[in-house]
Structures are given as C-alpha cells and as structure tokens.
Design a protein around this motif. Sequence first.
Motif, short mmCIF file in Angstrom:
data_model
loop_
_atom_site.label_atom_id
_atom_site.label_comp_id
_atom_site.label_asym_id
_atom_site.label_seq_id
_atom_site.Cartn_x
_atom_site.Cartn_y
_atom_site.Cartn_z
N HIS A 350 -2.95 2.40 -13.97
CA HIS A 350 -3.97 1.43 -13.57
C HIS A 350 -3.86 1.09 -12.08
O HIS A 350 -4.88 1.04 -11.37
CB HIS A 350 -3.83 0.17 -14.42
N LEU A 351 -2.65 0.86 -11.60
CA LEU A 351 -2.48 0.52 -10.19
C LEU A 351 -2.89 1.69 -9.29
O LEU A 351 -3.47 1.49 -8.22
CB LEU A 351 -1.02 0.14 -9.91
N ASN A 352 -2.61 2.90 -9.73
CA ASN A 352 -3.05 4.06 -8.94
C ASN A 352 -4.57 4.11 -8.86
O ASN A 352 -5.15 4.43 -7.81
CB ASN A 352 -2.49 5.34 -9.54
N ASN A 353 -5.24 3.79 -9.98
CA ASN A 353 -6.71 3.75 -9.97
C ASN A 353 -7.22 2.65 -9.05
O ASN A 353 -8.25 2.82 -8.37
CB ASN A 353 -7.23 3.55 -11.40
N VAL A 354 -6.50 1.51 -9.02
CA VAL A 354 -6.90 0.43 -8.11
C VAL A 354 -6.76 0.89 -6.67
O VAL A 354 -7.64 0.62 -5.83
CB VAL A 354 -6.04 -0.83 -8.38
N PHE A 355 -5.67 1.60 -6.36
CA PHE A 355 -5.51 2.13 -5.00
C PHE A 355 -6.67 3.04 -4.63
O PHE A 355 -7.25 2.94 -3.54
CB PHE A 355 -4.20 2.92 -4.90
N VAL A 356 -7.03 3.94 -5.55
CA VAL A 356 -8.11 4.89 -5.27
C VAL A 356 -9.43 4.16 -5.08
O VAL A 356 -10.22 4.47 -4.17
CB VAL A 356 -8.22 5.92 -6.42
N GLN A 357 -9.68 3.16 -5.93
CA GLN A 357 -10.94 2.42 -5.83
C GLN A 357 -11.04 1.67 -4.50
O GLN A 357 -12.07 1.69 -3.82
CB GLN A 357 -11.04 1.43 -7.01
N GLN A 358 -9.94 1.01 -4.10
CA GLN A 358 -9.96 0.29 -2.83
C GLN A 358 -10.10 1.26 -1.66
O GLN A 358 -10.82 0.99 -0.69
CB GLN A 358 -8.68 -0.53 -2.68
N HIS A 396 -8.38 -6.14 5.75
CA HIS A 396 -7.92 -5.70 4.43
C HIS A 396 -7.46 -6.86 3.57
O HIS A 396 -6.82 -6.63 2.54
CB HIS A 396 -6.78 -4.69 4.59
N HIS A 397 -7.74 -8.07 3.98
CA HIS A 397 -7.28 -9.22 3.20
C HIS A 397 -7.82 -9.22 1.77
O HIS A 397 -7.07 -9.53 0.84
CB HIS A 397 -7.65 -10.50 3.92
N PRO A 398 -9.10 -8.90 1.54
CA PRO A 398 -9.57 -8.88 0.13
C PRO A 398 -8.79 -7.88 -0.72
O PRO A 398 -8.48 -8.16 -1.88
CB PRO A 398 -11.04 -8.48 0.28
N PHE A 399 -8.48 -6.71 -0.15
CA PHE A 399 -7.69 -5.74 -0.91
C PHE A 399 -6.30 -6.28 -1.21
O PHE A 399 -5.80 -6.13 -2.33
CB PHE A 399 -7.59 -4.43 -0.13
N HIS A 400 -5.67 -6.87 -0.21
CA HIS A 400 -4.34 -7.45 -0.43
C HIS A 400 -4.39 -8.56 -1.48
O HIS A 400 -3.50 -8.65 -2.34
CB HIS A 400 -3.80 -8.01 0.88
N LEU A 540 -4.57 -5.29 16.73
CA LEU A 540 -3.50 -4.53 16.08
C LEU A 540 -2.40 -5.43 15.54
O LEU A 540 -1.84 -5.18 14.47
CB LEU A 540 -2.91 -3.52 17.06
N GLU A 541 -2.09 -6.47 16.29
CA GLU A 541 -0.95 -7.32 15.91
C GLU A 541 -1.13 -7.98 14.55
O GLU A 541 -0.27 -7.84 13.68
CB GLU A 541 -0.71 -8.36 17.01
N PRO A 542 -2.23 -8.72 14.31
CA PRO A 542 -2.38 -9.32 12.96
C PRO A 542 -2.53 -8.28 11.87
O PRO A 542 -2.13 -8.52 10.73
CB PRO A 542 -3.64 -10.19 13.11
N LEU A 543 -3.12 -7.13 12.20
CA LEU A 543 -3.27 -6.08 11.19
C LEU A 543 -1.90 -5.61 10.71
O LEU A 543 -1.65 -5.52 9.49
CB LEU A 543 -4.06 -4.91 11.79
N CYS A 544 -0.99 -5.33 11.64
CA CYS A 544 0.35 -4.86 11.27
C CYS A 544 1.15 -5.95 10.57
O CYS A 544 1.84 -5.68 9.57
CB CYS A 544 1.09 -4.38 12.51
N LEU A 545 1.07 -7.18 11.06
CA LEU A 545 1.83 -8.26 10.44
C LEU A 545 1.34 -8.54 9.03
O LEU A 545 2.14 -8.79 8.11
CB LEU A 545 1.72 -9.52 11.30
N ALA A 546 0.00 -8.51 8.85
CA ALA A 546 -0.56 -8.76 7.51
C ALA A 546 -0.12 -7.66 6.55
O ALA A 546 0.24 -7.94 5.39
CB ALA A 546 -2.08 -8.85 7.59
N GLU A 547 -0.16 -6.41 7.00
CA GLU A 547 0.23 -5.30 6.12
C GLU A 547 1.72 -5.36 5.79
O GLU A 547 2.13 -5.12 4.64
CB GLU A 547 -0.11 -3.97 6.79
#
Length: 912
Positions: A350-358, A396-400, A540-547
């Motif tokens: 299921h999680l793999n499918n979620v990854f693919v969907q996102q 990418h916050h909604p995905f996270h 770039l900075e908030p993107l990397c920190l958020a990830e």
Amino acid sequence: MTAIKHALQRDIFTPNDERLLSIVNVCKAGKKKKNCFLCATVTTERPVQVKVVKVKKSDKGDFYKRQIAWALRDLAVVDAKDAIKENPEFDLHFEKIYKWVASSTAEKNAFISCIWKLNQRYLRKKIDFVHVSSQLLEESVPSGENQSVTGGDEEAVDEYQELNAREEQDIEIMMEGCEYAISNAEAFAERLSRELQVLDGANIQSIMASEKQVNILMKLLDEALKEVDQIELKLSSYEEMLQSVKEQMDQISESNHLIHLSNTNNVKLLSEIEFLVNHMDLAKGHIKALQEGDLASSRGIEACTNAADALLQCMNVALRPGHDMLLAVKQQQQRFSDLREHFARRLASHLNNVFVQQFTQALLQLYNRSYFLSVPGHDQSSTLAQHSVELTLPNHHPFHRDLLRYAKLMEWLKSTDYGKYEGLTKNYMDYLSRLYEREIKDFFEVAKIKMTGTTKESKKFATLPRKESAVKQETESLHGSSGKLTGSTSSLNKLSVQSSGNRRSQSSSLLDMGNMSASDLDVADRTKFDKIFEQVLSELEPLCLAEQDFISKFFKLQQHQSMPGTMTEAEDLDGGMSSRQHNAGTPLPVSSEKDMIRQMMIKIFRCIEPELNNLIALGDKIDSFNSLYMLVKMSHHVWTAQNVDPASFLSTTLGNVLVTVKRNFDKCISNQIRQMEEVKISKKSKVGILPFVAEFEEFAGLAESIFKNAERRGDLDKAYTKLIRGVFVNVEKVANESQKTPRDVVMMENFHHIFATLSRLKISCLEAEKKEAKQKYTDHLQSYVIYSLGQPLEKLNHFFEGVEARVAQGIREEEVSYQLAFNKQELRKVIKEYPGKEVKKGLDNLYKKVDKHLCEEENLLQVVWHSMQDEFIRQYKHFEGLIARCYPGSGVTMEFTIQDILDYCSSIAQSH
C-alpha cells in the motif's frame, strides 16, 4: 639536672603542648665549648609527634630559648662511637651529621635509651643504632596507645603513661595545696607517701568491719540454691506431660502444610494462565484490522496502528521459564507470526502504491508547467517573463502530510520486518530523486533564463515529451514495479536516462553563451542577479530542511551525532546499505541512523550541488563581480544551516558549494591583478588616471556595499590587501614606462585618486595604504613642482646653485663676490635677463605645459599651480637671502617682487 628539666618543661615545652622525656647536656665536638641541651619530647595532642629539640641559654643567662628542632622520623642513625668503653661522644644523623659531646656518659646513655624506646613505640621506620651497648637496647614490645615501652620497667610506665583530664585536674589541686610541691619535690613525694599509708590503713579497717555482713550474705545464697533445685524438679515433670501433646501438634502441622501447598500451587497455576491469556490474546477487532483494515482512510489507519501495536506487544511479551514448551503458546506464536507477515506485505504494498500515486501527481503538475512553455505559437517572451516571476519550487507539504499518517506503522515495520522497511526506503529515494531532479533542473533553468535575460534557451522546452504519453509511460513503469519493492530502481533508471539528456543539454547550453564584460552591466543588473541568487538559495533551504525533517519523522531515524566507523558521505547509498553487516530483518544500529538520513538526502537531492555549481559558473561568466554577491549570500546561508545542524545535508552541500564560490572570488581577484600587469599605455597620449585604478575604485565601492555586515568580511580584507599592493606596484611600473607624461605626474595623479577613494570609503584594513598613498602623492607633487620651476628661470637657478656650491666648498659667503664667475657684474647680468615681463612669460609657458601634462578627471591643475606659486616665492626669498649675505652693500635686487609673482600667477590662472 632535675631542676633544669622542670624549668624547661614549664618555660619552653608546656606552652607548646609538649612533654619533656629526656635531656642531655652537650656541646659540639671539636669546637669551643658552648653548652646546650638536647631534649627528647612528645606532643600531648594526637597524633603524637616526637622531636629532638636543641635548647640553650640566652646570652644574658637568665632564661632558656628554643634554637632548633628535628622530627624523630628524620633521624637515620644514632652512633654511640664505642659500645664497650665509656665515651661521652655520639653522633646523630639527620639531613646532615651532628657530632656531640655529652657532659657525662650516663646522661648520653639515658638519652640514647629514651630515643630507642620512642622509636620502638611511635615510628614504623626503625632507626639504626650503631656502637650502642645491648644493655641499653631493651626487647621491643608491641606498640599501643596504652602499652609501656618496656616489659617490666615500672619507671617507664610511670614516665610514658598519659594522664587523663580528671587526673591532671586532681594533681593540680593537690599541688596547689602544697606550697613546696615544685620547689622541693622530695618533700612533696614523702608527704604523698605518708598520706597513701594512712589511706591503706583505713581500707584494711573497713574490710575487717564488714566480715559479719559477708557471712549473712553467704547463708542467703545457700537458701537460694535450694529453691532453684526445687523449681528444676517441677519443670522436668511439666516437660514429660507436654511431650505427648507435641506429637499430636506435629501431625496437625504436617496436614496444614499439605493443604497450604495445594492452595499455593493452584494460585500459581491460575496466575500463569491469567498471564498467558492477558498477554498473548489478540482481540478479534485487531485481527480483522490487520487482515482487512482500510489503509486509505484516517480511521482505518488508526485501527491498523492500534492493532499493529497490540500484535507487537503480544509477540514481544517476555515469557516465563517453561512457557515456550507449551503447545498452545507455540501455536499462538505461529499465528502472530503469520499475521505479522501478512500485514507487513499489505502495508508495504500500500505504501509503495502511495509513493507511486504521489509521484504521478507531482510529475503531472511538472509536465503541465513545462507544457505551457512549449505550446506552439505562444509568445515566448511574455510566457517566460510571467514564468520567471514565479521562481519557486513546488511545495511537497501535502505529500508529507498524507504520508506522516503512516509514521507509526513505518516504525512498526522497522522493528518487525526490516527487510520490507529497507525496500520501502529505497523505493522512496528512487521516486523522490527522479522527481526532485526534474523539479530542481526546471527551477534552475528558469533562474538561468532570468539571469541572462534571453528567451533563446526557452525553445529547449519544446524537446520535452508530450504530456499525456510521458506521464502514462512513467506511471505504468512505476505501477509495474510496485509488486517488487526491491525491483523498482532499474525501471526508474531508464526514465532518468530518457530525460537527463535533455536536462543536461539545457544546462550546458546556457553556459556556452559568450562572455559579457562588466562594463556592459550596470548596478541594476547586478542587483537583479543578487536577488535571483538569493531567491534560489531561499527556495532550496526550506525544501531540504522540510524533506530532512519528514524523512526523520516518517522513517523514524534518530537525528543525533554519528559515531566513528559509520558510513562516509562518499559512499553511494545503495552500495552502502547493501554492504552493511546485518541481516535483512535486523535494524540498523542507532549510531548509524544519522548517517542514513544524510545518505538518503544525498541520494534524493543529488542534483542540487552540480546545478548550483552550474549556476555559479554562469553568474561568474556573466560578470566576474557576481562572485562577491555569491560569496556573501552563500556564506550567510552556510552559517544559518550550520547553526541548525552542522552535520546536515544542507550544511555540507552549501559548504562544498561555498568552496567553489570562494575559488571564483579568488580567481576574480587574481584576474584583476593580472589585468593590472597587462595594461599598456599609448606613447602618443597623456596617461591620466590608469584604468586599473578606476577599476579598483569601482570594485571597492561595490564590495563595501555588498559586504556590509557580512560574515566573510575577512576574505574581502585579504583581497583588498592583494589588490592595493598590485595597484601600487603597477602604478609605479606604468609611471616608469611613460614617455609623454612625466613620471611624477603619473604618480601624483593616480595616488591622489587612490587616496581620495580610500578616504571616501573608509576601509579600516587599508589605513596604512591610505597614508602611504597620501605620502606618495605629496612627495611626487613636490618633486614635479620643483622640477618644473627650474625651467622658466634656468640661468638664474644655475647661477645661485653655483653660489651655494662655493659656500659648500668652504668659501665664506662674503667672499663669494670676489669669485670671477660669481662677482657682482655677473649677478647683474643674470638678473637683467629676467625682467618682470620675461618672468610672466616663463610662468605662462609653464602653466600651459602643466595643463598639457595633467588630466581633466582628477582636476589637480589649480592645486599644482598654487604649489608652484608657493615654491616660486620660497625660491625668491632664498635668492634674496643669498644676495644679502654674499653681496652685502651691492644694492643689487631682483627686477620683480613677491607681489609681482602673486599678480602674475593670478592673472595667468584667470586667463586660462
């Protein structure tokens, strides 16, 4: 000797809480006889300290004084010189050897005996007694606080036994009652002996008077013994009666013990059954949730999470000894294992499918954005202008947020089935690395287009594959790989190969543009570049920190300092993870989880560092001064990232890029210096302000505005030092090579410009250079003025130089007029050649010549002319002084005055 001993005890040792045990009257051997006393003493307080004290009479002879003291533990050897014959000499070996002669052999023997006794009682280290008679050295007895030094010597007991406080008080009261207790000790001792005899007689009479009472007491004791015998007979009869009762009570006790043992066993059995039922029974609702629970809804995720936790508790229960041999326990454990395996497969799929969907949704948004730019017939310039305003990275916050709902389940999967957890980790990295690579490359393309201000490169977007077919192709490949968690990497690699060529061509094409000179760009262009570069780093900075924050929370990795021996950053993540020495179901050690976060970030954002380097190369190619902006901005972001986490991916990556920026900055400085060295001056035109001097002013003005309150101010100060040295050296080089413009003019004008620049900018690290520039400007101004003034009045100058030369040779000043070449007639001839009109004409020609030498930018003509006026007046006064001293009474004077000089200079300056 007894009186002396009492006097010493009273006057010297009692105030120091010491007790005198032995004394000997001695003098030093081989010297003039000066008697003194050696005393053996002990302290009255514990711990006891034993000393040998030297005491002598004062010079007046009315009292004794303490001269020196040695600790007995420092005494190494006592040498009596002769053990057979009587000899008053003896030696004491302390830190050095002291030789003494006693007043008598008896005193020496008594003193040595006392030293031996004190050694046996108080010291662990034994003193070596040499040439001492064996009669003086008694048998050693065990030391103790209340034992005497010798075996049977009563005097030693009396001498060394300490008195307690009560005894000391009684003796003092007794001595106060007798006036001669101290002055006549023998009489005092006889009195005490008589009183003791009286007391002994009284004791004997008292004992004889109590004999009758003793006889009565003995009779009473005999009667008591008879009563005790009767009581013993009664107790024996009672014991025989109780013997039969004891046997009956033993039988009752054994029966009660068996009943208690049975009850205890039943309680324990019930406790074991309750333990197994409570800890190894999984509710039907939990089993249903694990088998059929909805992993897409929030309620279903919560139910599955609770069920997974309950299953984990049941599986991890600490069984008591023997439980694992029960068949029911084995069956329940197997059932739990099957449930865990089934739910782990279902969760991983299921999680793999979620990854693919996102990934598919994000990819579709990315293609929508790129497809809009590649629509045929669309106005490219307006599209890019509108697009460049939105220089932002996708959020990418909604995905996270959607994935964090599964964080507890990921933690469960990590602790129960590490193989599937690791497979999901690899798949997430594969998907995200491809997605971020495309997003970041497009983001940097927009930044490059905005920096260059051209739309030529936007046509590259037309080479992107069609939106529908590309999304469909990549989605199918991702869904095809979801069945095998470890087999998705190869399919995604194919996708990256198809698109990476286009991306690389877009990145490299912008770097192939022709170089643009700094003179073609104004301050607005540089400010624009600074804003774009800052926006790129800010995105770039908030993107990397958020990830990174998401990875640590979702994959439940500890963010702590890594320990030595963990995987290095240079290793590839796939190779590193596969090469670890652990089984597929064994979690990573805690010390390596920090490294795993960093390696995941490196794999996901592997394109950031090369893209940043490409952007930096483009900015440096557009304008080498852009390296100043980039150094300040990059340093600030590195400093910010290190404050958050010095070992984070963002801090490391920005630090690596900062090294590149610093190299570009150093290269910019080196290019500036090289351009200074390559400057060539035209032989037909005047020099003026040299180009590299003006460029240094431009560089310093720009740098001061950029580096205001910057963290890397030290780098700029070092660059200033290199540049200003290069400017100074090359100004002198050009001045020496100049043919049309005098050397002093080149030096004067350029160093005046440098001094003005440094004074205006107030650069603290260049204060010494500013003073040096001012000094060079002043020196060359003065040199140029003196050299130029010698030309309009050349003969007059030569004449007076000759006069000064004669005076310097030793001719008296009043005798110079008698020299044939310098007599009064020759002086008048020279003066007549320079009437007022000639002087004015010569000054006018000098003004024109100076005007031709000087450049208009620096505006130094009036300054130089005013200096020449002052120097001319100084020379005039000097000439008049020489005439007055060397030609007294001749009446010869110059044909023009100082006022005439001022008028000439003023009118010449106004006419031009």
